[in-house]
Scaffold this active site. Structure first.
Site, PDB file in Angstrom:
ATOM      1  CB  CYS A   5       5.550  11.015   5.155  1.00  0.00           C
ATOM      2  SG  CYS A   5       3.905  10.333   5.395  1.00  0.00           S
ATOM      3  CB  CYS A   8       3.521  14.202   4.166  1.00  0.00           C
ATOM      4  SG  CYS A   8       3.226  14.141   5.952  1.00  0.00           S
ATOM      5  CG  ASP A  31      -5.400   1.184  -0.038  1.00  0.00           C
ATOM      6  OD1 ASP A  31      -5.127   1.201   1.187  1.00  0.00           O
ATOM      7  OD2 ASP A  31      -4.664   0.616  -0.888  1.00  0.00           O
ATOM      8  CG  HIS A  47       4.145  12.909   9.560  1.00  0.00           C
ATOM      9  ND1 HIS A  47       4.010  11.968   8.551  1.00  0.00           N
ATOM     10  CD2 HIS A  47       4.975  12.358  10.478  1.00  0.00           C
ATOM     11  CE1 HIS A  47       4.738  10.909   8.854  1.00  0.00           C
ATOM     12  NE2 HIS A  47       5.339  11.121  10.015  1.00  0.00           N
ATOM     13  N   GLY A  90       1.319  -5.033  10.785  1.00  0.00           N
ATOM     14  CA  GLY A  90       1.038  -4.838   9.362  1.00  0.00           C
ATOM     15  C   GLY A  90       1.050  -3.402   8.909  1.00  0.00           C
ATOM     16  CG  HIS A  95       0.569  10.316   7.452  1.00  0.00           C
ATOM     17  ND1 HIS A  95       1.061  11.553   7.073  1.00  0.00           N
ATOM     18  CD2 HIS A  95      -0.725  10.532   7.821  1.00  0.00           C
ATOM     19  CE1 HIS A  95       0.116  12.472   7.210  1.00  0.00           C
ATOM     20  NE2 HIS A  95      -0.987  11.864   7.664  1.00  0.00           N
ATOM     21  CG  HIS A  97      -3.229   4.653   7.103  1.00  0.00           C
ATOM     22  ND1 HIS A  97      -1.903   4.720   7.457  1.00  0.00           N
ATOM     23  CD2 HIS A  97      -3.476   3.373   6.756  1.00  0.00           C
ATOM     24  CE1 HIS A  97      -1.356   3.529   7.308  1.00  0.00           C
ATOM     25  NE2 HIS A  97      -2.290   2.677   6.890  1.00  0.00           N
ATOM     26  CG  HIS A  99      -6.976   0.386   6.093  1.00  0.00           C
ATOM     27  ND1 HIS A  99      -6.399   0.122   4.874  1.00  0.00           N
ATOM     28  CD2 HIS A  99      -5.947   0.437   6.986  1.00  0.00           C
ATOM     29  CE1 HIS A  99      -5.085   0.019   5.020  1.00  0.00           C
ATOM     30  NE2 HIS A  99      -4.785   0.210   6.295  1.00  0.00           N
TER      31      HIS A  99
HETATM   32  P1  AMP Z   1      -1.064  -0.114   6.262  1.00  0.00           P
HETATM   33  O1  AMP Z   1      -0.573  -1.500   5.920  1.00  0.00           O
HETATM   34  O2  AMP Z   1      -2.164  -0.117   7.275  1.00  0.00           O
HETATM   35  O3  AMP Z   1       0.074   0.817   6.615  1.00  0.00           O
HETATM   36  O4  AMP Z   1      -1.746   0.422   4.951  1.00  0.00           O
HETATM   37  C1  AMP Z   1      -1.090   1.198   4.004  1.00  0.00           C
HETATM   38  C2  AMP Z   1      -2.031   1.300   2.847  1.00  0.00           C
HETATM   39  O5  AMP Z   1      -1.611   2.379   2.034  1.00  0.00           O
HETATM   40  C3  AMP Z   1      -2.058   0.045   1.949  1.00  0.00           C
HETATM   41  O6  AMP Z   1      -3.376  -0.468   1.884  1.00  0.00           O
HETATM   42  C4  AMP Z   1      -1.574   0.575   0.604  1.00  0.00           C
HETATM   43  O7  AMP Z   1      -2.236  -0.035  -0.487  1.00  0.00           O
HETATM   44  C5  AMP Z   1      -1.876   2.053   0.701  1.00  0.00           C
HETATM   45  N1  AMP Z   1      -1.043   2.921  -0.119  1.00  0.00           N
HETATM   46  C6  AMP Z   1       0.300   2.922  -0.233  1.00  0.00           C
HETATM   47  N2  AMP Z   1       0.717   3.882  -1.078  1.00  0.00           N
HETATM   48  C7  AMP Z   1      -0.417   4.535  -1.484  1.00  0.00           C
HETATM   49  C8  AMP Z   1      -0.664   5.622  -2.378  1.00  0.00           C
HETATM   50  N3  AMP Z   1       0.324   6.259  -3.004  1.00  0.00           N
HETATM   51  N4  AMP Z   1      -1.943   6.017  -2.565  1.00  0.00           N
HETATM   52  C9  AMP Z   1      -2.964   5.385  -1.941  1.00  0.00           C
HETATM   53  N5  AMP Z   1      -2.791   4.341  -1.098  1.00  0.00           N
HETATM   54  C10 AMP Z   1      -1.544   3.920  -0.878  1.00  0.00           C
HETATM   55 ZN    ZN Z   2       3.062  11.992   6.737  1.00  0.00          ZN
END
Ligand code: AMP
Ligand code: ZN
Length: 106
Positions: A5, A8, A31, A47, A90, A95, A97, A99
């Site tokens: 992940c 993670c 992000d 996780h 979307g 994991h 999160h 926004h």
């Molecule tokens: P979601 O579409 O709600 O799953 O959002 C996933 C978010 O994770 C997106 O806005 C990506 O730009 C962000 N993301 C993916 N990989 C990373 C990373 N390595 N570091 C920071 N943000 C990330």
């Molecule tokens: Zn995770």
């Protein structure tokens, strides 16, 4: 913790990601592809794949409380929060999160 992940891995410090905020339960980092001048992700340290898998009400509180702290630390008076749950909605990273998006001073 999940082996492959991406969040993670970030939480394990594998990419040297700087945390905007962290405590025993949650961490917050920028992000990588920001959709707003300030775009931070607040994640549980444990996780949990999505909101559908989150059962711990204390952790729910910790996550929302961290959102407020992050907003304050980032100078956001007004901000949007978003939780994508499920691929069709979307969600790209499985994991949980939250926004947090806004502009400083607004
Ligand atoms: P979601 O579409 O709600 O799953 O959002 C996933 C978010 O994770 C997106 O806005 C990506 O730009 C962000 N993301 C993916 N990989 C990373 C990373 N390595 N570091 C920071 N943000 C990330
Ligand atoms: Zn995770």
């Amino acid at each position: 913790m999940s082996e492959d992940c991406i969040f993670c891995k970030i939480l394990r410090g594998e990419f040297g990601t700087e945390f905007v905020y962290e405590n025993d339960y949650v961490a917050a980092f920028n992000d990588i592809n920001p959709k707003a001048p300030v775009h931070v992700l607040v994640v549980p340290k444990m996780h949990i794949a999505s909101l559908n898998e989150l059962e711990d009400k204390n952790l729910m509180g910790e996550l929302l409380s961290a959102v407020k702290t992050v907003a304050q630390k980032c100078g956001l008076k007004a901000y949007k929060t978003l939780i994508n749950t499920g691929k069709e909605a979307g969600q790209e990273v499985f994991h949980l999160h939250i926004h947090v998006m806004g502009s400083k001073g607004e």
